[in-house]
Write an enzyme that holds these catalytic residues in place. Sequence first.
Site, PDB file in Angstrom:
ATOM      1  N   LYS A  41      74.538 -17.675  66.126  1.00 25.87           N
ATOM      2  CA  LYS A  41      73.833 -18.125  67.327  1.00 25.87           C
ATOM      3  C   LYS A  41      73.289 -16.945  68.143  1.00 25.87           C
ATOM      4  O   LYS A  41      72.533 -17.108  69.077  1.00 25.87           O
ATOM      5  CB  LYS A  41      74.756 -18.993  68.185  1.00 25.87           C
ATOM      6  N   LYS A  95      68.728 -30.994  75.553  1.00 30.10           N
ATOM      7  CA  LYS A  95      69.194 -31.248  76.923  1.00 30.10           C
ATOM      8  C   LYS A  95      68.410 -30.397  77.924  1.00 30.10           C
ATOM      9  O   LYS A  95      67.991 -30.880  78.979  1.00 30.10           O
ATOM     10  CB  LYS A  95      70.686 -30.914  77.045  1.00 30.10           C
ATOM     11  N   HIS A  97      75.873 -31.522  58.104  1.00 28.93           N
ATOM     12  CA  HIS A  97      75.631 -30.800  59.349  1.00 28.93           C
ATOM     13  C   HIS A  97      75.426 -29.305  59.192  1.00 28.93           C
ATOM     14  O   HIS A  97      75.184 -28.618  60.180  1.00 28.93           O
ATOM     15  CB  HIS A  97      76.789 -30.998  60.319  1.00 28.93           C
ATOM     16  N   LYS A 104      76.736 -22.252  74.562  1.00 24.30           N
ATOM     17  CA  LYS A 104      77.018 -22.881  73.271  1.00 24.30           C
ATOM     18  C   LYS A 104      78.221 -22.158  72.687  1.00 24.30           C
ATOM     19  O   LYS A 104      78.657 -21.142  73.249  1.00 24.30           O
ATOM     20  CB  LYS A 104      75.813 -22.779  72.334  1.00 24.30           C
ATOM     21  N   ARG A 105      78.777 -22.661  71.566  1.00 25.83           N
ATOM     22  CA  ARG A 105      79.869 -21.938  70.932  1.00 25.83           C
ATOM     23  C   ARG A 105      79.444 -20.489  70.645  1.00 25.83           C
ATOM     24  O   ARG A 105      78.266 -20.220  70.369  1.00 25.83           O
ATOM     25  CB  ARG A 105      80.263 -22.640  69.606  1.00 25.83           C
ATOM     26  N   THR A 125      71.544 -29.293  69.761  1.00 27.69           N
ATOM     27  CA  THR A 125      71.279 -30.412  70.671  1.00 27.69           C
ATOM     28  C   THR A 125      71.144 -29.919  72.106  1.00 27.69           C
ATOM     29  O   THR A 125      70.499 -30.588  72.915  1.00 27.69           O
ATOM     30  CB  THR A 125      72.382 -31.495  70.613  1.00 27.69           C
TER      31      THR A 125
END
Length: 811
Positions: free
Chosen positions: A549, A655, A355, A543-544, A651
């Site tokens: 990110k 969505k 991952h 998101k986290r 992911t």
Amino acid sequence: MFYIDKNTFKEDYLEKYIELHGEEFKFGNMRQKYEALGSLVRDYITKIKIENNKTNNHDNKQVYYFSMEFLLGRLLGSNLLNLGIRDICKEGLNELGIDLDELESFEQDQGLGNGGLGRLAACFLDSMASLNIPGHGCGIRYKYGFFEQKIINGSQVEAPENWLKCENVWEIRKPSNSQIVRFGGEVRMEKINGRLSFIHINYDPVLAVPYDTLIIGHENSAVNNLRLWSAEPVSNEFDFSSFSRGEYLKAIEYKNSVEAISNVLYPDNTFYEGQMLRLKQQYFFVSAGIQSIISNFKKHGGDIFNLNESIAIHINDTHPTLAIPELMRILLDEELLSWEDAWRITTSTISYTNHTIMAEALEKWPIEMFKKLLPRIYMIVNEINERFCKDLWDKYTYQWDKISRMAIMADGYIRMANLAIVGSYSVNGVAKLHTEILKKQVMSDFYYFYPNKFNNKTNGITHRRWLIKCNPQLSNLLKETIGDGWVKHPTDMEYLYKFKDDENIKDRLALIKKNNKIALSEFIKNNQGINIDTNSIFDVQVKRIHAYKRQVLNVLRIMNLYNQLIENPNLDIEPRTFIFAGKAAPGYYLAKKIIELINAIATKINNDRRVKDKIKVVFMENYRTSLAEIIIPAADISEQISTTTKEASGTSNMKFMMNGAITVATLDGANIEIKDQVSEENIIIFGLTEKEVLDYYSKGGYSSYDIYNNDIRINRILNDLVNGAYCNDKENFRAIYNHLLTYNDEFFDLRDFDSFVKAQDRVDKLYRDKSKWYSMSIINIAKSGIFSSDRTIYEYAKGIWDVPNSSCKDK
Ligand SMILES: *Cc1c(COP(=O)(O)O)cnc(C)c1O
């Protein structure tokens, strides 16, 4: 297929209510009403399972998906949907004066996961059942799930997430299927009947008790199982009355140390800490899971030599890698097989998903710690390593560098990814780019050694939760426009493509988006007291919180826009609402500062009357599955802006796309595949390419200071971080400033800034042309079917698990 008429349902419900609460339904509160419905639904699913057991033969290959995390969210709505009785229940409850939506939102999320990895496992369970694949989850029943995030004075505060304080209606405790897991002690070697035997003595036993949650497929009556293990003291050793005082205290200590194993989920994501308790957790659920699989297999008369024909064991990331030596242990020490047979069986049964390529996330355990905690497992890992190194030597004689890079044990550590690759028959990445990077860079030695093990399976999301359930109006529009074939075969959503220029469909889509925005704005109003303009662009990054990110990049752009508006109040921009949500790991200082910064700019901007009709910033508390289900259908813009090469797949990008948002993205993870689906014109791409990033990392040459010195916008916003513009304490955001300048901006926020700002200007222009905008939106929805986890699971079933006779349609 399951069917129930409305009146029978109502009778069942009232009966269930009395059985559960011992009084008539009319006296009850919301919780009691929810619990009655939940237990009734669980009973329905149990009955289907029992029916299935009567008719099924047990010859189908069983898949076991081992994961340290399952982020299920709420189950009531999705179970009703999959049973196909949601409408009937809604009507029936209505007649009893109950609003089903209200009951559904009463349910506490099952939050046994950190983020994407745990949510993926939950989507996979839904897809395995819906594709009629006998696929079961195996994990840990943490007493405390992922912490509950509160924002107090702009900062994250963590509260324990005591999700079991109310009854969990979905699980059933199965004490008779308990297993013993052994820690510590020593291994004695003895010759028994001419065979060298390994006898584990003086160990601390832990009782692993399973709690089962049934997983129902979508309108197909398939029922699978999610088995979560709870750690308890071995009961006959814990009889308080029979202990003297000293033993009593020891017994308490034993009880506490045992229960600690399944007490709490480690709240970290893409960052790894070598904690002993975490290693204990890993062995605990893996050992219990493998023991129960093998004993069940033998009970049904299975021949252990053909284990891999009946059973596939999949490990989600390296967390369950001890499945490899644990299966070896059972085959060697209990089934008395030879090493060669045991190894052949193990390496044809276990498969592994990688991952992350981030070095700081790769698990490795100190050998000394490992050996003490798991003495027999250590011996087996050691033997695996020796035999593997010998193979390496035969092929790469004298290539010490290569051999030591690939060894399972080196420098005092056991490297879990290396063990996972060597001990499994398949290694997959989670998006095309990610798999390519694994093969070409991070795991290239292994790829050359085992070229056939490596493959890609791009992640997916269940369109049942992430479209049908969370966006019923859009789902209905699809059904009215193109029929409902896409429900079973999500790639059929592509039939919507031919409506991309249909003004009527665009208008209806715009109305649906507007309704979802109103619902979200009401939620925000009720929870945070902030009014937002539902005509503004909803620009969302949820998101986290993590440096890679790049929430920071997003914030810098908002700070810059704010500066522009103050200088030029007539600046012609489309009004925007910036929506953030996400948890920071409690020990991740920078991430927590980023949350503070978002809240600080929110306070400043939302209270500045000069910009009140133009921009607003909202940080929503406690991001979790059920909150995502409210936010995502309301988004106009999906921010997927990680540093290229860092996000393995993502992911939430899928969505958002499925709900008609337009993606602003770097060419990272599955964003690339989204772009390939919708084509360049229907996504907004910016930022460094893979090659540029990899070149910076390998050759250097990046200086964030140069950018700071040459771009006055950046100069100003970075100065504002440390001159008190957003916080009375000037030093409060120093860590972010240092991250960007002193430490040379590891994730290239400043490098991508200009490109990002230009991308947002394009958004502004596009949004003004509503006809064009909703045409893009339709194309995104139409092309999103390929990102259903049904497609992903179909590929796993065919390409990795070799599950025959599954009813999934060939696509
Ligand atoms: C989908 C999802 C994630 C993963 O989001 P990414 O943007 O892909 O990192 C994390 N948390 C929750 C609650 C989700 O639903």
